[in-house]
Design an enzyme around this catalytic site. Structure first.
Site: not given
Length: 421
Positions: A131, A138, A204, A206, A238, A242, A245, A258, A262, A369
């Site tokens: 990834d 971002h 996420e 992607e 993905d 948070r 992490q 993560k 996925t 975000e």
């Protein structure tokens, strides 16, 4: 013979102009139907063209048994010349002015399966998953949140595509439910961590790059070699924990946050089908080192859409609309950099683009975000608010390139959050 990307081409199968799967697309996937084992097919309108039936009937020139298996890996291994020839042949068989399949009632009944009657499976056997972190918008947003405007981008970010090795074992196909992960959590005011379900679960947005040809250990790639190794693209989500992490990522980056899921779309859109939508990406300043310089337009004008539906909502609400063209580091540059140390690449490797955000607020490709790390909750129909995902929430991502009277799309990648055990 007309090129498969010709916008004037029409199939004998009726395809709506708003369908993701016109004759100019022909994405590959793995499906099962009619009590038969999973095999490879191509999406056309609301149907699936069973390539194993066509192969058995002698209509496709590939290695024996190529399309009778539950992954695209064996087909991809045959190389770019076979990919192109096969796509051209499938296009010919589906053309409105070509009678070979159109007028063969028996073969048509065997080879065309309504998509509503099929189950879609993971399209590739994922060899490895990496990834990346390649959207400047971002990376800047996240940097501002956690380090302030003056130190938003780390010193290395503008010099190379940043990435980490993820888990191939938990790459799943669209529609697979996602169990809320558990892990170590530590609030800023706590003296020590605890263990429990993630409280700040995120998505996420992607794109995933599917590698169709290998490179040898010790081999570096140039731009042309890397491009030729790319078989196609999928939509990719993905999922990210948070809070897990935040506690674990120093000093080696994401790990369990993560590793739990996925999701990818079931249809792989070929690089060749996306060719008409190529464009140059953002200007790269400072100029990359020589091995990362690119002459070709390696970005794509690819619209992306994310919608969220809570358990109480009847229909999903759009929460993001952006475009793949904003990516600072292209997929080709990511692959070149990945192999630059001598890392061997395998058929079936999957490269995540990294979260795709644009310059505007509505173009942010993650809840981190969109809600600005929880400070600005989004409002949904019925009075619901979200900072991060809750149990029962369903997330749907879609992507497409808009042509003249047709679109080349990916379908969707969908996932619903279920409670941790």
């Amino acid at each position: 013979m007309p090129h498969p990307n010709d916008p004037k081409l029409r199939s004998f199968i009726d395809v709506s102009p708003t369908s993701d799967f016109p004759i100019q697309n022909l994405p590959y996937g793995v499906f099962s139907a009619r009590g038969l084992a999973p095999r490879i097919g191509v999406a056309i309108g609301d149907d699936i063209l069973d390539l194993w039936e066509l192969e058995q009937d002698g209509r496709l020139n590939v290695e024996p048994g190529t399309f009778a298996v539950p992954s695209l890996n064996a087909f991809m291994h045959q190389g770019a010349k076979v990919w192109s020839q096969t796509r051209a042949r499938i296009s010919e068989l589906l053309r409105a002015d070509h009678p070979e399949l159109r007028d063969n009632d028996e073969l048509r009944k065997l080879a065309l399966v309504p998509m509503r009657e099929a189950r879609l499976h993971l399209p590739i056997a994922v060899s490895g998953y990496t990834d990346f972190y390649s959207s400047k918008e971002h990376a800047t947003n996240v940097g501002v949140m956690f380090r302030g405007k003056d130190n938003a981008l780390q010193p290395n970010w503008l010099h190379m595509p940043i990435g980490y090795n993820g888990r191939a074992s938990t790459v799943v196909v669209s529609g697979t439910k996602v169990k809320r992960p558990r892990g170590q959590l530590k609030s800023p005011n706590a003296d020590s961590p605890g263990f429990g379900p993630c409280r700040r679960l995120d998505f996420e947005l992607e794109m995933g790059v599917v590698i169709g040809q290998p490179s040898a250990m010790g081999q570096m790639l140039d731009e042309a070699q890397a491009e030729a190794m790319i078989f196609g693209f999928v939509m990719l989500n993905d999922w990210s924990a948070r809070d897990i992490q935040q506690w674990e990522y120093v000093p080696l980056g994401p790990f369990q946050a993560k590793a739990f899921a996925t999701s990818i779309s079931p249809w792989v859109v070929t690089r060749e089908a996306l060719e008409p939508f190529r464009l140059h990406g953002p200007e790269q300043t400072p100029a990359p080192l020589p091995y990362l310089k690119q002459a070709l337009p390696n970005n794509y004008d690819l619209e992306l859409d994310v919608a969220l539906r809570t358990g109480e909502m009847g229909t999903a609400q759009n929460i993001c609309r952006t475009n793949f063209k904003y990516m600072y580091w292209s997929s080709v540059q990511q692959l070149v950099h990945h192999a630059s140390s001598g890392c061997a690449m395998n058929v079936g490797d999957l490269l995540g683009s990294g979260t795709i955000s644009g310059p505007e607020k509505h173009q942010r490709g993650s809840l981190l975000e969109i809600s600005w790390n929880g400070a600005e909750p989004i409002e949904l129909p019925g009075g619901a608010k979200r900072t991060f995902l809750e149990d029962g929430d369903q997330l749907v991502m879609r992507g497409w390139c808009q042509g003249d009277g047709y679109r080349v799309g990916f379908g969707e990648v969908e996932g619903t959050i279920v409670p941790a055990e």
